[in-house]
Design a protein around this motif. Sequence first.
Motif, PDB file in Angstrom:
ATOM      1  N   SER A  12     -17.800   0.528  -4.887  1.00 53.30           N
ATOM      2  CA  SER A  12     -18.548  -0.685  -5.195  1.00 53.30           C
ATOM      3  C   SER A  12     -17.846  -1.483  -6.288  1.00 53.30           C
ATOM      4  CB  SER A  12     -19.975  -0.348  -5.598  1.00 53.30           C
ATOM      5  OG  SER A  12     -20.004   0.123  -6.915  1.00 53.30           O
ATOM      6  N   PHE A  13     -17.170  -0.794  -7.165  1.00 49.87           N
ATOM      7  CA  PHE A  13     -16.414  -1.526  -8.185  1.00 49.87           C
ATOM      8  C   PHE A  13     -15.308  -2.352  -7.532  1.00 49.87           C
ATOM      9  CE2 PHE A  13     -12.863  -1.914 -11.154  1.00 49.87           C
ATOM     10  CZ  PHE A  13     -13.500  -2.408 -12.272  1.00 49.87           C
ATOM     11  N   LEU A  14     -14.609  -1.706  -6.615  1.00 51.58           N
ATOM     12  CA  LEU A  14     -13.523  -2.407  -5.943  1.00 51.58           C
ATOM     13  C   LEU A  14     -14.056  -3.604  -5.174  1.00 51.58           C
ATOM     14  CD1 LEU A  14     -11.455   0.582  -4.570  1.00 51.58           C
ATOM     15  CD2 LEU A  14     -10.730  -1.047  -6.287  1.00 51.58           C
ATOM     16  N   LYS A  15     -15.191  -3.409  -4.577  1.00 51.50           N
ATOM     17  CA  LYS A  15     -15.711  -4.447  -3.707  1.00 51.50           C
ATOM     18  C   LYS A  15     -16.380  -5.555  -4.517  1.00 51.50           C
ATOM     19  CE  LYS A  15     -18.083  -4.791   0.676  1.00 51.50           C
ATOM     20  NZ  LYS A  15     -18.758  -4.014   1.714  1.00 51.50           N
ATOM     21  N   LEU A  16     -17.246  -5.155  -5.400  1.00 55.34           N
ATOM     22  CA  LEU A  16     -18.054  -6.165  -6.068  1.00 55.34           C
ATOM     23  C   LEU A  16     -17.369  -6.719  -7.306  1.00 55.34           C
ATOM     24  CD1 LEU A  16     -21.455  -4.348  -5.665  1.00 55.34           C
ATOM     25  CD2 LEU A  16     -20.481  -6.149  -4.243  1.00 55.34           C
ATOM     26  N   ASN A  17     -16.859  -5.856  -8.136  1.00 59.90           N
ATOM     27  CA  ASN A  17     -16.283  -6.356  -9.373  1.00 59.90           C
ATOM     28  C   ASN A  17     -14.893  -6.946  -9.168  1.00 59.90           C
ATOM     29  OD1 ASN A  17     -18.344  -4.372 -10.002  1.00 59.90           O
ATOM     30  ND2 ASN A  17     -17.828  -4.854 -12.117  1.00 59.90           N
ATOM     31  N   LEU A  18     -14.129  -6.312  -8.336  1.00 60.03           N
ATOM     32  CA  LEU A  18     -12.776  -6.825  -8.140  1.00 60.03           C
ATOM     33  C   LEU A  18     -12.678  -7.725  -6.926  1.00 60.03           C
ATOM     34  CD1 LEU A  18     -10.594  -3.724  -9.004  1.00 60.03           C
ATOM     35  CD2 LEU A  18     -11.337  -5.569 -10.473  1.00 60.03           C
ATOM     36  N   SER A  36       0.811  -1.206   0.000  1.00 60.71           N
ATOM     37  CA  SER A  36       0.000   0.000   0.000  1.00 60.71           C
ATOM     38  C   SER A  36       0.845   1.256   0.000  1.00 60.71           C
ATOM     39  CB  SER A  36      -0.927  -0.001   1.206  1.00 60.71           C
ATOM     40  OG  SER A  36      -0.167  -0.057   2.382  1.00 60.71           O
ATOM     41  N   GLY A  37       2.131   1.092  -0.179  1.00 59.09           N
ATOM     42  CA  GLY A  37       2.980   2.257  -0.370  1.00 59.09           C
ATOM     43  C   GLY A  37       3.424   2.908   0.917  1.00 59.09           C
ATOM     44  N   ARG A  38       3.227   2.235   2.003  1.00 59.65           N
ATOM     45  CA  ARG A  38       3.704   2.778   3.258  1.00 59.65           C
ATOM     46  C   ARG A  38       5.110   2.252   3.464  1.00 59.65           C
ATOM     47  NH1 ARG A  38       0.487   4.161   8.051  1.00 59.65           N
ATOM     48  NH2 ARG A  38       1.865   4.160   9.849  1.00 59.65           N
ATOM     49  N   THR A  39       6.016   3.153   3.742  1.00 63.16           N
ATOM     50  CA  THR A  39       7.408   2.739   3.867  1.00 63.16           C
ATOM     51  C   THR A  39       7.576   1.778   5.042  1.00 63.16           C
ATOM     52  OG1 THR A  39       8.121   4.821   2.958  1.00 63.16           O
ATOM     53  CG2 THR A  39       9.748   3.562   4.172  1.00 63.16           C
ATOM     54  N   LEU A  40       8.234   0.701   4.781  1.00 67.81           N
ATOM     55  CA  LEU A  40       8.524  -0.255   5.848  1.00 67.81           C
ATOM     56  C   LEU A  40       9.996  -0.116   6.220  1.00 67.81           C
ATOM     57  CD1 LEU A  40       7.528  -2.690   7.578  1.00 67.81           C
ATOM     58  CD2 LEU A  40       8.431  -4.147   5.816  1.00 67.81           C
ATOM     59  N   LEU A  88      -1.781   1.161  -6.153  1.00 67.67           N
ATOM     60  CA  LEU A  88      -1.196   0.728  -7.424  1.00 67.67           C
ATOM     61  C   LEU A  88      -1.787   1.540  -8.566  1.00 67.67           C
ATOM     62  CD1 LEU A  88      -1.055  -3.138  -7.021  1.00 67.67           C
ATOM     63  CD2 LEU A  88       0.723  -1.464  -6.624  1.00 67.67           C
ATOM     64  N   ALA A  89      -3.070   1.840  -8.444  1.00 68.11           N
ATOM     65  CA  ALA A  89      -3.708   2.634  -9.495  1.00 68.11           C
ATOM     66  C   ALA A  89      -3.076   4.014  -9.588  1.00 68.11           C
ATOM     67  CB  ALA A  89      -5.204   2.757  -9.222  1.00 68.11           C
ATOM     68  N   GLU A  90      -2.760   4.589  -8.434  1.00 70.41           N
ATOM     69  CA  GLU A  90      -2.111   5.896  -8.479  1.00 70.41           C
ATOM     70  C   GLU A  90      -0.753   5.797  -9.158  1.00 70.41           C
ATOM     71  OE1 GLU A  90      -3.558   8.742  -7.708  1.00 70.41           O
ATOM     72  OE2 GLU A  90      -5.310   7.523  -7.230  1.00 70.41           O
ATOM     73  N   LEU A  91      -0.037   4.736  -8.856  1.00 74.04           N
ATOM     74  CA  LEU A  91       1.269   4.560  -9.502  1.00 74.04           C
ATOM     75  C   LEU A  91       1.097   4.399 -11.007  1.00 74.04           C
ATOM     76  CD1 LEU A  91       3.186   2.162  -7.100  1.00 74.04           C
ATOM     77  CD2 LEU A  91       3.420   4.612  -7.336  1.00 74.04           C
ATOM     78  N   LEU A  92       0.089   3.663 -11.376  1.00 75.96           N
ATOM     79  CA  LEU A  92      -0.155   3.467 -12.809  1.00 75.96           C
ATOM     80  C   LEU A  92      -0.470   4.785 -13.481  1.00 75.96           C
ATOM     81  CD1 LEU A  92      -2.324   0.228 -13.036  1.00 75.96           C
ATOM     82  CD2 LEU A  92       0.042   0.531 -13.683  1.00 75.96           C
ATOM     83  N   ASP A 151      -7.556  -4.289   1.227  1.00 71.33           N
ATOM     84  CA  ASP A 151      -7.113  -4.634  -0.123  1.00 71.33           C
ATOM     85  C   ASP A 151      -7.426  -3.518  -1.104  1.00 71.33           C
ATOM     86  OD1 ASP A 151      -6.210  -6.973   0.819  1.00 71.33           O
ATOM     87  OD2 ASP A 151      -7.943  -8.149   0.182  1.00 71.33           O
ATOM     88  N   MET A 152      -8.494  -2.819  -0.810  1.00 74.27           N
ATOM     89  CA  MET A 152      -8.855  -1.703  -1.688  1.00 74.27           C
ATOM     90  C   MET A 152      -7.748  -0.666  -1.728  1.00 74.27           C
ATOM     91  SD  MET A 152     -12.782  -0.960  -0.920  1.00 74.27           S
ATOM     92  CE  MET A 152     -13.976  -2.238  -0.682  1.00 74.27           C
ATOM     93  N   LYS A 153      -7.171  -0.444  -0.572  1.00 80.54           N
ATOM     94  CA  LYS A 153      -6.126   0.575  -0.534  1.00 80.54           C
ATOM     95  C   LYS A 153      -4.923   0.149  -1.366  1.00 80.54           C
ATOM     96  CE  LYS A 153      -7.313   2.778   3.742  1.00 80.54           C
ATOM     97  NZ  LYS A 153      -7.009   2.887   5.162  1.00 80.54           N
TER      98      LYS A 153
END
Lengths: 931, 507
Positions: free
Chosen positions: A887-893, A730-734, A906-910, A899-901
């Motif tokens: 709802s797309f994230l939840k139902l379709n994906l 999720s892009g949080r620095t570890l 990743l979408a932001e990176l894309l 997990d949505m985050k």
Amino acid sequence: MISAPDVVAFTKEEEYEEEPYNEPALPEEYSVPLFPFASQGANPWSKLSGAKFSRDFILISEFSEQVGPQPLLTIPNDTKVFGTFDLNYFSLRIMSVDYQASFVGHPPGSAYPKLNFVEDSKVVLGDSKEGAFAYVHHLTLYDLEARGFVRPFCMAYISADQHKIMQQFQELSAEFSKASECLKTGNRKAFAGELEKKLKDLDYTRTVLHTETEIQKKANDKGFYSSQAIEKANELASVEKSIIEHQDLLKQIRSYPHRKSKGSALCSAETQHAQDQADQVATTSNPDESADADLYTRRPAYTPKLIKAKSTKCFDKKLKTLEELCDTEYFTQTLAQLSHIEHMFRGDLCYLLTSQIDRALLKQQHITNFLFEDFVEVDDRMVEKQESAPPKPSPGRPPSRSLDECPIPQVFVSVGSYKSSVESVPIKMEQELGDEEYKEVEVTELSSFDPQENLDCLDMDMKGSISSGESIEVLGTEKSTSVLSKSDSQASLTVPLSPQVVRSKAVSHRTISEDSIEVLSTCPSEALIPDDFKASYPSAINEEESSYADDSEGAIHFQASISPPELGEAEEGSLENTLSQTDSSCCIGKESDSLRVPLSTPAHTHSDPDGVVSSPPQRYRQKDQGFHVDFAGENASPSRDNSSEGFPAFELDPSRLLASRDVSKTSLDNYSDTTSNMSSIASTSSDRTPSSAHPTGPSSERHKKRAGQNALKFIRQYPFAHPAIYSLLSGRTLVVLGEDEAIVRKLVTALSIFVPNHSRHAKPVKHWVSSPLHITDFQKWKLIGLQRVTSPAGAGTLHTLSRYSRYTSILDLDSKTLRCPLYRGALVPRLADHRTHIKRGSTYYLHVQSVLTQLCSKAFLYTFCHHLHLPAHDRETEELLASRRASFLKLNLGLVNEDMKVVQYLAELLKLHYVQEPPGTGHPTLRPPGT
Amino acid sequence: ARRTIVKEVWGPVALPSGVTNPKSRLVPGSPHPPGPKFLLLQGHLELGSGLRRSNSWTCCPCISQKSPLQTIGEEQTQNPYTELLVLKAHHDIVRFLVQLDEYRFASAGDDGIVVVWNAQTGEKLLELNGHTQKITAIITFPSLEVCEEKTQLILTASADRTVIVWDCDTGRQVQKVSCFQSTVKCLIVLQRLDIWLSGGNDLCVWNRKLDLLCKTSHLSDTGISALIEIPKNCVVAAVGKELIIFRLVTPTGESLEWDILEIKRLLDHQDNILSLVNVNDLSFVTGSHVGEMIIWNILDWTVQARECNFWDPSPQLDTQQEIKLCQKPNDISIHHFTWDEENVFAAVGRGLYVYNLQMKRVIACQKTAHDSSVLHIAKLPNRQLISCSEDGSVRIWELREKQQLAAEPVPTGFFNMWGFGRVNKQASQPVKKQQENATPCSLELIGDLIGHSSSVEMFLYFEDHGVVTCSADHLIILWKNGERESGLRSLKLFQKLEENGDLHLAV
């Protein structure tokens, strides 16, 4: 089988016009060929026939006019490679199949000898007696001193696998053509130089003869010519003729059409120069002038020699070597190219084809593939492909469409064409050719059945004696085939795992506290480790306290703890050591199962017209479904969330498929687990199967494998692996905090496989820092190994850490704690199941890649769905859009909770990557949580 | 008129006790700030040692018996700034930010360079090199309000005793004035008259072409620390403890000469005036080092209201002694003001105070808004307030009406300044009651922008692009609204797709 000489000629009649290798039909692009004897239950990795060489090699032979066919050199230049293989005999074989009619000499209608610029001929040849199959590339080089000015040579790629030669024919042909072209260019250069010298000699001779004749004329006033004078005059005439002939040859060689030396600036420059020279020669009508010019301007260093009138052809004169025939620079280049070929085609055909498919698929995902793929690799391939691209339709991609033509994705890509594909394991080049050791003996020993002995041996192994230093080749000896029959029955072991799956879920619930953002657990205390976890992986716990010496004890414990329901698993654990090859036959089909994207997106079924993968391969399908990697778009159920369901216990280690390779012992010690006390029996034992000693490409494959292994260990050892991986995704620095640099580096390397890249050029991972972190560090790096300093100065480090805690998760290796946001999703458990039955690092790496690729495809869909991000009409509010997204994230994906985050990140990176024209120019943004 | 930002006292003045020398502040790389800054307590070193903290995990001030800092957890749901961009160009403390237009801003600092940035992308547009020493003042000319047609200029004053005029579109140095006797510490543009004034040890008046129109005599060695414009062609200059009112004599029919006359000196402050701000058409406000805030009538320069007891807001103060111990002047010096229609917001020491102009009293306060002096504050829409501090933090506050529910106790940590040395007693009910009565509103922390490792000198708020902060750690950070940025990126993505002809909308 095939009777000798089994020859297929691919020679073309045409002279230069077209490439000879695009004519035959392409092999089915996306099918992995079946092992032909799979139905008979044979081991596909045993040797087909008693070939006397240990692995593929390249042989260069010459048809010498003095001694006949003779081998010149082999690549790799190591007698161990070809062993007892009769090179002389095979040279004879391959030289005898040259189909080309390379006529050089005086053609009937021509006054002068004519150079014939013949196309190389490419032939596939098999010799079942020798167990050798060869791709043979004939070429002729020019040599002034040779008969008819030509020296026939051939380069042969010799392999024991007929299918490899046949299926890789085009690649072989293309690569060998490059080598041949290089060689011939150098040869032409050398030949032209030789001709020039010869011309000078002749000219000088003529001058000398001329003067002599004049002297004789003067001395002889009687009006008749002595026989001596006549002889001189004849000699002069023949010299004159020879000059004209050689000038003509020079002109011919220089006017060689340079169409072929494509892309090489050097060559074209040279061409230009040669052309100029040829023109110059042609235009100079007076040979004297040209000779003078030659003498004084071009090659002042060369002193012409007098040529004897009768230059006798003697058989004992030394013929030029290949290196002399060819400009040294070009010769070295050719050798480099040949060893490149040797590296490129190393390994099993299956492996080669799979990686080609991988590459092709990966390229299709050029919008998303930067996220998790090894960008160097991708780039290399791109370059490589582009270099060889223009005329050649490689099997890795559709013939009609090159990458450059359609760099932009379709918005609505059909599900079928956007299948996940596992990361390919490319064949990398190894630079050093020597120093290869093959411990074939040990293979047979390891294949024997004493488990204790086996473990002892393996323990030694782990302490670094054998480890992965040498490559131990798995050969198809009788013994290994006898192992085979036993292991066949083990194929069924892969299935019965479902009860454990349920339990593992319970475990993961226990380790995560619901009330706090802080997921916290201490690893070493056994009390925290649930019983079922303990039972199945006792050694994973014990080794925490025990030193290496106890490892064998742990192994006994391990074996003793087999309880009836887990028999299969345990058996598999112990058998893992002995089974080296057989397991793979049963797993590919299974694996392909899990490759399917668990994705149901009915809204996006527009088929991509250019989609390549959408047409599933046909070629071998009818033969055996089990071996076929199916890329067809079937929707698996999204609820499949445990890797052990989809993955068999026995894993196919792709690196094992490679033919024997050498490895450098010294490299990459931070990836090595031999010094670590963190290694668990479960994983190390699998690690120590003979095949694991296989080297890989210079570092990347080995790196992946090590990373996979260590990641696997991390997952098994730390109950908080899930939130840690979630942080990375999720892009949080570890921040991995620890005192011991080696351990920290190892874990960082392991975890880096979960870190999404920002661009192709920057991997946001910092392995080791000892200075306090800055805000820019968190922006730049998403995974940081940080030194814990106990001195007062270290307080600053910790201070910044806690200060920036909003952006970081902190994994404290010393106290085995993690501070991070809560994770309750389903994705990471599938990605990193601590009860996974994957045992090998490289397999786990592939598993991770496959899950991540699925994830990428979800992110892709999410990113490129117009109606999710932009209002369909003006009246739509931002709230409506937000709810549609959710709802797309939840139902379709099928994503839950956090997990949505991950997908959103990743979408932001894309988006960033897609919008930024040249990738990597913009700043990566630091994203605190709460988005 | 645009306000001039003056926060520091330069020159040979002896720094009042407690004022940290600006140079002795945090140096980047040394994360441990001097003075009463953060220190990790032992419990925090044990990262996740088994303590189940609630959803916050913060640093504690090392003087823990002092009133604890209000903290906020990581899940700052009301904080829209979820992305940040770090901009690096400066090599020394960045002290000034000035907005050029809707998407650009300039930054300047002790390294003497001015950098023009794109606030949307964080792209560095220009770097203006010309000063040899640190920049002491920066202003745009013509200022923001009427900048449509002409090329916009930036004026910068530096410790090298020059003022440079820059064209901020090309980065060209338009002109340079170097005839100053002293460092110019403040600049002000009188848009109406198309002139600008520079304040150092004296006050000079310049026109757009950089002709010196007139100047005052030497005022003081301290120099003018702040300048504002007030009606009737007057300006107010803060010089040490004094406020001096000057009137500009503009050229009229009979005389073409400009002149500047001292009208009045106001001597109501006890200590150096640190802040001077126009509040509205009726009044301006000053704040001094010892915490006096005076609201002046803008027309007749009389004191409208005075608030001096920021250290003593509760009427019944029984623990006088303790307070004297802890109230160092630095804790109550007023560094900055901002205002809206009803209220003046004051940055007093480490705290924030909201002073209502109608009620003439403090309606809300946050005594320890930060760990260290608050340097700059600004009002956002939606009754929000941003403050930045020497401790490197930037915080967003919201002014809320306090609900007068006796049953609901106010969260501790708000008004427990009276519990020095006895944390347990702070929750005593009567004190709290009176607090509630004393301040009808409260400032709620809704966001904590942690990023800078050293004193945050200033910030700028862009409605469309977020907040820009600059700091002594040489960095500028652009804080962005994550959701908005995500939407913008999507928009760009689909625009690019459309440009490439790859956008096929489903029917």
